[in-house]
Design an enzyme around this catalytic site. Structure first.
Site, PDB file in Angstrom:
ATOM      1  N   CYS A 178     -13.670  -8.076 -10.295  1.00  0.00           N
ATOM      2  CA  CYS A 178     -12.548  -7.644 -11.132  1.00  0.00           C
ATOM      3  C   CYS A 178     -11.769  -8.894 -11.538  1.00  0.00           C
ATOM      4  O   CYS A 178     -11.581  -9.805 -10.723  1.00  0.00           O
ATOM      5  CB  CYS A 178     -11.651  -6.670 -10.367  1.00  0.00           C
ATOM      6  SG  CYS A 178     -12.550  -5.184  -9.877  1.00  0.00           S
TER       7      CYS A 178
ATOM      8  N   CYS B  60      -3.384  -6.686  -0.743  1.00  0.00           N
ATOM      9  CA  CYS B  60      -4.510  -6.870   0.158  1.00  0.00           C
ATOM     10  C   CYS B  60      -5.720  -7.414  -0.591  1.00  0.00           C
ATOM     11  O   CYS B  60      -6.538  -8.097  -0.016  1.00  0.00           O
ATOM     12  CB  CYS B  60      -4.900  -5.554   0.803  1.00  0.00           C
ATOM     13  SG  CYS B  60      -3.558  -4.771   1.670  1.00  0.00           S
TER      14      CYS B  60
ATOM     15  N   GLU C 297      -9.526 -11.103   7.086  1.00  0.00           N
ATOM     16  CA  GLU C 297      -8.139 -10.975   7.494  1.00  0.00           C
ATOM     17  C   GLU C 297      -7.734  -9.508   7.522  1.00  0.00           C
ATOM     18  O   GLU C 297      -8.177  -8.717   6.702  1.00  0.00           O
ATOM     19  CB  GLU C 297      -7.265 -11.729   6.490  1.00  0.00           C
ATOM     20  CG  GLU C 297      -5.825 -11.794   6.917  1.00  0.00           C
ATOM     21  CD  GLU C 297      -4.991 -12.645   5.976  1.00  0.00           C
ATOM     22  OE1 GLU C 297      -5.357 -13.799   5.731  1.00  0.00           O
ATOM     23  OE2 GLU C 297      -3.973 -12.148   5.500  1.00  0.00           O
TER      24      GLU C 297
ATOM     25  N   CYS D 141      -4.017  -2.825   6.924  1.00  0.00           N
ATOM     26  CA  CYS D 141      -4.911  -3.014   5.779  1.00  0.00           C
ATOM     27  C   CYS D 141      -6.175  -3.704   6.293  1.00  0.00           C
ATOM     28  O   CYS D 141      -6.111  -4.797   6.851  1.00  0.00           O
ATOM     29  CB  CYS D 141      -4.207  -3.874   4.735  1.00  0.00           C
ATOM     30  SG  CYS D 141      -5.221  -4.176   3.285  1.00  0.00           S
TER      31      CYS D 141
ATOM     32  N   CYS E 161      -8.672 -10.273  -9.363  1.00  0.00           N
ATOM     33  CA  CYS E 161      -8.760 -10.200  -7.903  1.00  0.00           C
ATOM     34  C   CYS E 161      -9.381 -11.458  -7.317  1.00  0.00           C
ATOM     35  O   CYS E 161     -10.487 -11.845  -7.698  1.00  0.00           O
ATOM     36  CB  CYS E 161      -9.590  -8.974  -7.517  1.00  0.00           C
ATOM     37  SG  CYS E 161      -9.898  -8.855  -5.739  1.00  0.00           S
TER      38      CYS E 161
ATOM     39  N   CYS F  49     -16.615  -9.975  -2.509  1.00  0.00           N
ATOM     40  CA  CYS F  49     -16.914  -8.723  -3.210  1.00  0.00           C
ATOM     41  C   CYS F  49     -17.763  -9.043  -4.424  1.00  0.00           C
ATOM     42  O   CYS F  49     -17.533 -10.054  -5.097  1.00  0.00           O
ATOM     43  CB  CYS F  49     -15.620  -8.036  -3.642  1.00  0.00           C
ATOM     44  SG  CYS F  49     -15.900  -6.453  -4.484  1.00  0.00           S
TER      45      CYS F  49
HETATM   46  N1  SAH Z   1     -12.368  -2.858  -3.575  1.00  0.00           N
HETATM   47  C1  SAH Z   1     -11.430  -1.838  -3.389  1.00  0.00           C
HETATM   48  C2  SAH Z   1     -10.471  -2.086  -2.246  1.00  0.00           C
HETATM   49  C3  SAH Z   1      -9.902  -3.472  -2.105  1.00  0.00           C
HETATM   50  S1  SAH Z   1      -8.786  -4.045  -3.313  1.00  0.00           S
HETATM   51  C4  SAH Z   1     -10.689  -1.553  -4.657  1.00  0.00           C
HETATM   52  O1  SAH Z   1     -10.813  -2.323  -5.595  1.00  0.00           O
HETATM   53  O2  SAH Z   1     -10.024  -0.524  -4.717  1.00  0.00           O
HETATM   54  C5  SAH Z   1      -7.236  -3.319  -2.842  1.00  0.00           C
HETATM   55  C6  SAH Z   1      -6.248  -3.194  -4.010  1.00  0.00           C
HETATM   56  O3  SAH Z   1      -5.647  -4.450  -4.359  1.00  0.00           O
HETATM   57  C7  SAH Z   1      -6.926  -2.684  -5.257  1.00  0.00           C
HETATM   58  O4  SAH Z   1      -6.169  -1.709  -5.900  1.00  0.00           O
HETATM   59  C8  SAH Z   1      -7.006  -3.941  -6.072  1.00  0.00           C
HETATM   60  O5  SAH Z   1      -7.209  -3.642  -7.400  1.00  0.00           O
HETATM   61  C9  SAH Z   1      -5.701  -4.612  -5.762  1.00  0.00           C
HETATM   62  N2  SAH Z   1      -5.643  -6.018  -6.140  1.00  0.00           N
HETATM   63  C10 SAH Z   1      -6.656  -6.909  -6.140  1.00  0.00           C
HETATM   64  N3  SAH Z   1      -6.232  -8.119  -6.573  1.00  0.00           N
HETATM   65  C11 SAH Z   1      -4.914  -7.995  -6.847  1.00  0.00           C
HETATM   66  C12 SAH Z   1      -3.911  -8.895  -7.331  1.00  0.00           C
HETATM   67  N4  SAH Z   1      -4.183 -10.163  -7.606  1.00  0.00           N
HETATM   68  N5  SAH Z   1      -2.677  -8.415  -7.477  1.00  0.00           N
HETATM   69  C13 SAH Z   1      -2.385  -7.125  -7.193  1.00  0.00           C
HETATM   70  N6  SAH Z   1      -3.277  -6.237  -6.746  1.00  0.00           N
HETATM   71  C14 SAH Z   1      -4.548  -6.663  -6.576  1.00  0.00           C
HETATM   72 FE1  SF4 Z   2     -13.811  -6.042  -5.344  1.00  0.00          FE
HETATM   73 FE2  SF4 Z   2     -11.354  -6.995  -5.760  1.00  0.00          FE
HETATM   74 FE3  SF4 Z   2     -12.506  -5.409  -7.582  1.00  0.00          FE
HETATM   75 FE4  SF4 Z   2     -11.700  -4.368  -5.217  1.00  0.00          FE
HETATM   76  S1  SF4 Z   2     -10.380  -5.253  -6.797  1.00  0.00           S
HETATM   77  S2  SF4 Z   2     -13.668  -4.019  -6.275  1.00  0.00           S
HETATM   78  S3  SF4 Z   2     -12.130  -6.128  -3.857  1.00  0.00           S
HETATM   79  S4  SF4 Z   2     -13.223  -7.454  -6.975  1.00  0.00           S
END
Ligand code: SAH
Ligand code: SF4
Length: 385
Positions: A125, A351, A101, A114, A128, A121
């Protein structure tokens, strides 16, 4: 067989993802002059054209040659939604089982797109939803650019100097961009190129969870804005939230940020530190104090992101007052600190929550499309000014 052939089922080069250099090389292979590369790039990226017959300044013979050797392959858009507030979203079907998306968010005279770099991934994390899906596959450069092409195309064709609706691009969709390094860097070169999408380096942001060696390599290959998913002010907590911290702890991560800044004009540049705010986990006054101390020597701006809940997660979003307290404290400490805004229910998510594999789920659950609107994607508009 190369990736493009596998994807499209035809032994043709997909011109969509070629950088200017690669395009010139491609035309040289056909015995054509370099200016053909410029002409075709303008048609594809500015004109949003996806077939050679519409490229009216090319001879019929050249168009026929292109038909037989190349293609401009745009993945099918299986879902799109244009909100009243200007937000636009697309789900692109990449192959039989994978979708990604992209989201466009207009605000204050800029339009931020975005973009995703991987399906799923591997980094897992804890907050996420993309991480919870596991890793499916990398996107090709063409699949990354396709997201920009589709957004651009939705605003109609542009001439050489026409305003570009997409002024900012953030690599903050699904996936860890630095773990799909080559394709992401090639795509970002194309995003910067005037014959591509003409996005300036300050308005093009890569967000990483902190793949330290790749951050250094990125510094060697491209000059764009850097955002880091920090989310915790000490190693103990960051190990839990962002597991890659066990491999590259904060000291190494911040040193890599400083090296990245020093490589270019550090007087004018800062790293955006993203900090998701999770109720009772990382939002206490003590965390704010630690954060202020931690970043003292790294030119930073801080972006607080209220956690976006998703099914299956036990975390809750920090209450607004706590986010405000955090912001005010950091402001008083001299840090530019913004809170990522949420704008209406249907875009009320980051995103990082993008959901792939829409196809499969659509088949299983007819309500999925409604669901997708609620839980997907969000506001990357703060990437850089
Ligand atoms: N993998 C990269 C880019 C994609 S994530 C990274 O981790 O930076 C884009 C952003 O969204 C990151 O800062 C991530 O930590 C945040 N994000 C992921 N899941 C989220 C959630 N449930 N609520 C708020 N932010 C979130
Ligand atoms: Fe991967 Fe989500 Fe962690 Fe970004 S925040 S590195 S997309 S698991």
């Amino acid at each position: 067989m190369n990736e493009e052939i596998l994807k499209t089922g035809a032994p043709k080069v997909n011109l969509l993802g070629l950088t200017q250099e690669e395009m010139i090389e491609f035309f040289a292979g056909l015995g054509e002059k370099p200016f053909r590369a410029s002409q075709v790039m303008k048609w594809i990226h500015l004109g949003a054209v996806d077939n050679f017959q519409d490229m009216t300044n090319l001879s019929k013979a050249l168009r026929a040659k292109l038909e037989s050797t190349a293609e401009i392959y745009i993945p099918e858009v299986v879902y799109k939604k244009f909100s009243k507030d200007g937000t636009r979203k697309w789900v692109l079907k990449l192959d039989h089982s994978n979708s990604v998306e992209a989201v466009f968010i207009p605000s204050d005279g800029r339009g931020t797109l975005c973009v995703s770099s991987q399906v799923g991934c591997a980094l897992d994390c804890s907050f996420c939803s993309t991480g919870k899906q596991g890793f499916q596959r990398n996107l090709s450069a063409a699949e990354i650019i396709a997201q920009v092409w589709v957004a651009n195309q939705s605003f109609g064709p542009r001439d050489n100097r026409g305003d570009r609706p997409v002024t900012n691009i953030v690599m903050m969709g699904m996936g860890e961009p630095l773990l799909n390094f080559d394709n992401v860097i090639r795509a970002m070169h194309l995003m910067k190129d005037d014959l591509g999408y003409g996005v300036s380096k300050r308005r093009l942001t890569l967000s990483t969870s902190g793949v330290v060696p790749a951050m250094d390599q990125m510094g060697e290959e491209i000059d764009v804005s850097l955002a880091v998913s920090l989310h915790a002010p000490n190693d103990e907590l960051r190990d839990q939230l962002v597991p890659i911290n066990k491999k590259y702890p904060l000291k190494e991560l911040l040193a890599a940020c400083t090296r990245y800044l020093n490589r270019y004009d550090s007087n004018r540049r800062r790293v955006t530190m993203e900090y998701v705010m999770i109720d009772g986990i990382n939002d206490a006054p003590e965390h704010a104090k630690q954060l202020a101390k931690l970043l003292r020597n790294v030119p930073s701006k801080i972006n607080l992101i209220p956690f976006n809940p998703f099914p299956g997660s036990d975390y809750r979003r920090s209450p607004t007052e706590r986010v405000e307290w955090f912001q005010n404290f950091l402001l008083k400490q001299g840090y530019t600190t913004t809170v990522r805004s949420t704008r209406g229910d249907d875009i009320d998510a980051a995103c990082g929550q993008l959901v792939g594999k829409v196809q499969d789920r659509t088949r299983r659950n007819s309500r999925w499309r409604e669901k997708l609107i609620d839980i997907s994607s969000g506001d990357g508009a703060d990437g850089s000014a």
